[in-house]
Scaffold this motif. Sequence first.
Motif, short mmCIF file in Angstrom:
data_model
loop_
_atom_site.label_atom_id
_atom_site.label_comp_id
_atom_site.label_asym_id
_atom_site.label_seq_id
_atom_site.Cartn_x
_atom_site.Cartn_y
_atom_site.Cartn_z
N SER A 1 -22.03 -40.50 -29.36
CA SER A 1 -22.08 -40.99 -27.98
C SER A 1 -20.76 -40.75 -27.25
O SER A 1 -19.69 -41.11 -27.74
CB SER A 1 -22.41 -42.49 -27.97
OG SER A 1 -22.40 -43.00 -26.66
N THR B 1 -22.86 -38.26 -19.68
CA THR B 1 -23.35 -39.07 -20.80
C THR B 1 -24.02 -38.16 -21.81
O THR B 1 -24.93 -37.39 -21.47
CB THR B 1 -24.37 -40.12 -20.32
OG1 THR B 1 -23.74 -41.02 -19.41
CG2 THR B 1 -24.92 -40.92 -21.50
N LYS B 2 -23.55 -38.22 -23.05
CA LYS B 2 -24.15 -37.45 -24.14
C LYS B 2 -24.33 -38.37 -25.34
O LYS B 2 -23.47 -39.21 -25.63
CB LYS B 2 -23.28 -36.25 -24.52
CG LYS B 2 -23.07 -35.24 -23.39
CD LYS B 2 -22.39 -33.98 -23.89
CE LYS B 2 -23.31 -33.18 -24.78
NZ LYS B 2 -22.72 -31.86 -25.14
N ARG B 3 -25.47 -38.20 -26.02
CA ARG B 3 -25.73 -39.03 -27.19
C ARG B 3 -26.80 -38.38 -28.04
O ARG B 3 -27.80 -37.88 -27.51
CB ARG B 3 -26.20 -40.43 -26.77
CG ARG B 3 -26.29 -41.44 -27.90
CD ARG B 3 -27.24 -42.56 -27.56
NE ARG B 3 -28.63 -42.11 -27.58
CZ ARG B 3 -29.58 -42.59 -26.79
NH1 ARG B 3 -29.30 -43.49 -25.88
NH2 ARG B 3 -30.83 -42.12 -26.88
N ASP B 4 -26.60 -38.34 -29.34
CA ASP B 4 -27.64 -37.87 -30.24
C ASP B 4 -28.77 -38.90 -30.30
O ASP B 4 -28.54 -40.10 -30.10
CB ASP B 4 -27.08 -37.66 -31.65
CG ASP B 4 -26.01 -36.58 -31.69
OD1 ASP B 4 -26.03 -35.71 -30.80
OD2 ASP B 4 -25.15 -36.63 -32.59
N ARG C 1 -29.55 -37.98 -25.29
CA ARG C 1 -29.21 -37.88 -23.87
C ARG C 1 -28.15 -36.80 -23.68
O ARG C 1 -27.20 -36.70 -24.45
CB ARG C 1 -28.67 -39.22 -23.34
CG ARG C 1 -29.68 -40.35 -23.34
CD ARG C 1 -30.78 -40.12 -22.32
NE ARG C 1 -31.66 -41.27 -22.24
CZ ARG C 1 -32.74 -41.46 -23.01
NH1 ARG C 1 -33.03 -40.57 -23.93
NH2 ARG C 1 -33.49 -42.53 -22.86
N ASP C 2 -28.32 -36.02 -22.64
CA ASP C 2 -27.32 -35.04 -22.22
C ASP C 2 -27.49 -34.88 -20.71
O ASP C 2 -28.24 -34.03 -20.24
CB ASP C 2 -27.51 -33.70 -22.93
CG ASP C 2 -26.38 -32.71 -22.64
OD1 ASP C 2 -25.52 -33.05 -21.80
OD2 ASP C 2 -26.38 -31.62 -23.22
N HIS D 1 -25.65 -35.37 -16.56
CA HIS D 1 -24.41 -35.41 -15.77
C HIS D 1 -24.74 -35.63 -14.30
O HIS D 1 -25.85 -35.31 -13.83
CB HIS D 1 -23.62 -34.11 -15.93
CG HIS D 1 -24.34 -32.90 -15.39
ND1 HIS D 1 -25.25 -32.18 -16.13
CD2 HIS D 1 -24.30 -32.30 -14.17
CE1 HIS D 1 -25.73 -31.19 -15.42
NE2 HIS D 1 -25.18 -31.22 -14.21
N GLU E 1 -30.11 -32.91 -16.22
CA GLU E 1 -30.37 -33.40 -17.57
C GLU E 1 -31.08 -32.32 -18.37
O GLU E 1 -31.98 -31.64 -17.87
CB GLU E 1 -31.21 -34.67 -17.54
CG GLU E 1 -31.50 -35.24 -18.92
CD GLU E 1 -32.20 -36.60 -18.87
OE1 GLU E 1 -32.45 -37.16 -19.95
OE2 GLU E 1 -32.50 -37.07 -17.77
N ASP F 1 -32.19 -32.43 -22.42
CA ASP F 1 -32.09 -33.05 -23.73
C ASP F 1 -33.48 -33.26 -24.31
O ASP F 1 -34.47 -32.69 -23.82
CB ASP F 1 -31.33 -34.38 -23.63
CG ASP F 1 -31.88 -35.29 -22.54
OD1 ASP F 1 -33.11 -35.30 -22.35
OD2 ASP F 1 -31.09 -35.99 -21.87
#
Length: 460
Positions: A230, A254-257, A272-273, A275, A300, A302
């Motif tokens: 994250s 925001t980026k998150r596996d 999430r990916d 901006h 986005e 993702d």
Amino acid sequence: MEFGRQARISVAADQSLTSGLRGRAVSGDLPIGEALSQLLAGTDLSAEFSGPNAVRLVRIGQGDAGGNDLQIEQDLNVQQPTTVADIVVTAQKRRESIQDVPIAVSAFSAESLDAMKIEGGSELFRAVPNVTFSKGNFSMYNFSIRGIGTKAVSASSDPAVAVSFNNTPLIRNRLFEQEYLDVNRVEVLRGPQGTLYGRNATAGVVNMFPNLPGPDFDAMLKAEAGNYGSIRSQMMVNIPLTDSFWIRAAAGLTKRDGFDYNTFNETRVNGRDLHSIRLSAAWEPTEYFRANLIWEHFGEDDNRSRTGKQLCTTDPGPTQVGNYTITSPYLRGILSQGCQPGSLFADAAYGTPNGVGMAQIWAAGSASYGNSRSAGLVSAITTGTNPYAGVVQSKNLREIATSYDPQFQANNDVYQLNLEYDVTPHMTFVSQTSYAKDYFWSTQDYMRYVSNEIFRLRTH
């Protein structure tokens, strides 16, 4: 509670602490800290201040007991005897005190949103009465006010709650997917607002106002990191180029596996990916004329899931239609709805749809290929077969099983030009021109591609 409503602050308390308690009656103009002390006298509770507009009730001696809370309380106690600072809103398309607006409206400043940890449009239901939010199938969401919302499963449906960006209505928007970026305030108007906001405001309006450029230099940068890869960050810079021309830039990432697990592909999904970028410029050559130009972009790409895990209580199909009794499992399956109503807490809720009546299963059973000496024509699937028979879903709500991972792509651009000219001290000419474009693509939306462009010009 009533005190929080009158003082316009957020008051949080565990119901187990307040059950059966009655506070003292307090009236008159008092500082917030002093009024709370009188209300809680003799209840064994104390008020813990997490910010100027946020309070939680705790048992005496069990709070954080931080020095900042004491300082905030002291600061509130030395205020002039006033209940709440004036809040200026534009719910009626003009600037006025929230206390003078004859509308059920909730307004939240950036400080209030941060204190209540509201980081996106979907979280407003935690702070606004009579509001619920749910994410539906495909790309739709249901933001309901007083029980009225949009429950249609369609990306082209018009919402019952109007969503506006700086007073510009957005039919297609990403307010409930993106995170707030450099927000000035958010207004939620409850009840029909068709006179000023159009036919899509049957239940109310959610209006988000960004911070606009100002005459003083300002900058902000914050970042955080966590597990599952994250990463979140936001930045803002406000630069006055001249005494009358200013620019402002803000960006967020925001980026998150994903922390959902697809057992079929053995992959992590629902990450999430995304901006957001906003550029704005303001020009005020005189005290009578104001102009600003705004461009905001959201993107986005993702493997966001369109909704949460879907449970199903298998529907075997009707046993009787009119006076006709149905005994054939195949005919019952053809008339099945796939899933039937049932408790989400029962073991049967982790079943699968009755596939006999699905069009693709029926088509596969009707198609034939090849020839066998003993059986004649050979079909891919025997007619009446339920391919999901005996399959049970995992009871782990973070675990799914699908042959393909979800994919979600979205791009949203909003351009806005605002002009204001004070013709007289009591009359202002306002022109607002906006252009919005929205695009999304999702594997879970039947490979749906939607591109929507809207142009509006409004003067008053």
